[in-house]
Design a protein around this motif. Structure first.
Motif, PDB file in Angstrom:
ATOM      1  N   LYS A  76      -8.123  13.563 -11.213  1.00 46.52           N
ATOM      2  CA  LYS A  76      -9.194  12.601 -10.903  1.00 46.52           C
ATOM      3  C   LYS A  76      -8.629  11.198 -10.708  1.00 46.52           C
ATOM      4  N   THR A  77      -7.725  10.800 -11.584  1.00 42.91           N
ATOM      5  CA  THR A  77      -7.103   9.485 -11.486  1.00 42.91           C
ATOM      6  C   THR A  77      -6.316   9.365 -10.186  1.00 42.91           C
ATOM      7  N   PHE A  78      -5.566  10.414  -9.856  1.00 42.51           N
ATOM      8  CA  PHE A  78      -4.787  10.413  -8.628  1.00 42.51           C
ATOM      9  C   PHE A  78      -5.698  10.268  -7.409  1.00 42.51           C
ATOM     10  N   LEU A  79      -6.773  11.050  -7.364  1.00 38.64           N
ATOM     11  CA  LEU A  79      -7.683  10.977  -6.215  1.00 38.64           C
ATOM     12  C   LEU A  79      -8.318   9.605  -6.073  1.00 38.64           C
ATOM     13  N   SER A  80      -8.819   9.052  -7.174  1.00 32.80           N
ATOM     14  CA  SER A  80      -9.487   7.750  -7.074  1.00 32.80           C
ATOM     15  C   SER A  80      -8.500   6.648  -6.686  1.00 32.80           C
ATOM     16  N   SER A  81      -7.282   6.696  -7.223  1.00 31.81           N
ATOM     17  CA  SER A  81      -6.265   5.701  -6.874  1.00 31.81           C
ATOM     18  C   SER A  81      -5.855   5.834  -5.413  1.00 31.81           C
ATOM     19  N   THR A  82      -5.680   7.056  -4.966  1.00 33.82           N
ATOM     20  CA  THR A  82      -5.278   7.289  -3.582  1.00 33.82           C
ATOM     21  C   THR A  82      -6.357   6.833  -2.614  1.00 33.82           C
ATOM     22  N   TYR A  83      -7.607   7.143  -2.916  1.00 37.25           N
ATOM     23  CA  TYR A  83      -8.703   6.710  -2.036  1.00 37.25           C
ATOM     24  C   TYR A  83      -8.795   5.193  -1.980  1.00 37.25           C
ATOM     25  N   ILE A 121       0.847  -1.202   0.000  1.00 35.64           N
ATOM     26  CA  ILE A 121       0.000   0.000   0.000  1.00 35.64           C
ATOM     27  C   ILE A 121       0.883   1.253   0.000  1.00 35.64           C
ATOM     28  N   LYS A 122       1.936   1.229   0.821  1.00 34.48           N
ATOM     29  CA  LYS A 122       2.867   2.361   0.864  1.00 34.48           C
ATOM     30  C   LYS A 122       3.499   2.578  -0.510  1.00 34.48           C
ATOM     31  N   SER A 123       3.914   1.489  -1.129  1.00 41.96           N
ATOM     32  CA  SER A 123       4.503   1.571  -2.465  1.00 41.96           C
ATOM     33  C   SER A 123       3.495   2.131  -3.477  1.00 41.96           C
ATOM     34  N   ASN A 124       2.239   1.679  -3.388  1.00 40.64           N
ATOM     35  CA  ASN A 124       1.200   2.176  -4.300  1.00 40.64           C
ATOM     36  C   ASN A 124       0.979   3.677  -4.124  1.00 40.64           C
ATOM     37  N   LEU A 125       0.960   4.132  -2.869  1.00 42.51           N
ATOM     38  CA  LEU A 125       0.767   5.568  -2.627  1.00 42.51           C
ATOM     39  C   LEU A 125       1.903   6.380  -3.236  1.00 42.51           C
ATOM     40  N   HIS A 126       3.138   5.882  -3.101  1.00 39.87           N
ATOM     41  CA  HIS A 126       4.270   6.557  -3.730  1.00 39.87           C
ATOM     42  C   HIS A 126       4.134   6.533  -5.253  1.00 39.87           C
TER      43      HIS A 126
END
Length: 108
Positions: free
Chosen positions: A35-42, A6-11
């Motif tokens: 939009k892509t960043f927000l949806s991926s981060t959430y 998850i940490k790696s994904n957030l980076h």
């Protein structure tokens, strides 16, 4: 999904957002990137919440409304572009469409 993943994904989400030249991209491309960043981060935050024993569905439910923030942020830019295109196609728009009598009234 593990917490290190998850940490790696957030980076990775941050790296992906800044991998393009945001200053040289169009407003539409920037809006899509945010939009892509927000949806991926959430989505990653939902997974993290689940690992921490919380209800990850809360993040998933809020992901779509959060992407609406991007639409709100770009609303003015979109409206200006929309009206600028209409003005460019109509040379008489700054003068109106009424004739002299309609604009200033008839003789008294």
């Amino acid at each position: 999904m593990s917490i290190p993943r998850i940490k790696s994904n957030l980076h990775d989400h941050v790296e992906e957002l800044f991998s393009t030249d945001l200053l040289r991209s169009s407003d539409t491309e920037n809006q899509t990137a945010l939009k892509t960043f927000l949806s991926s981060t959430y989505s990653s935050l939902a997974s993290l919440a689940w690992h921490l024993g919380a209800d990850g569905d809360v993040f998933q439910r809020e992901a779509m409304p959060a992407s609406g923030i991007t639409d709100d942020a770009f609303f003015t830019v979109s409206r200006e572009r929309e009206f600028a295109g209409a003005r460019a196609g109509n040379a008489q728009s700054s003068h109106g469409t009424h004739n002299h009598r309609q604009r200033f009234g008839g003789s008294l």
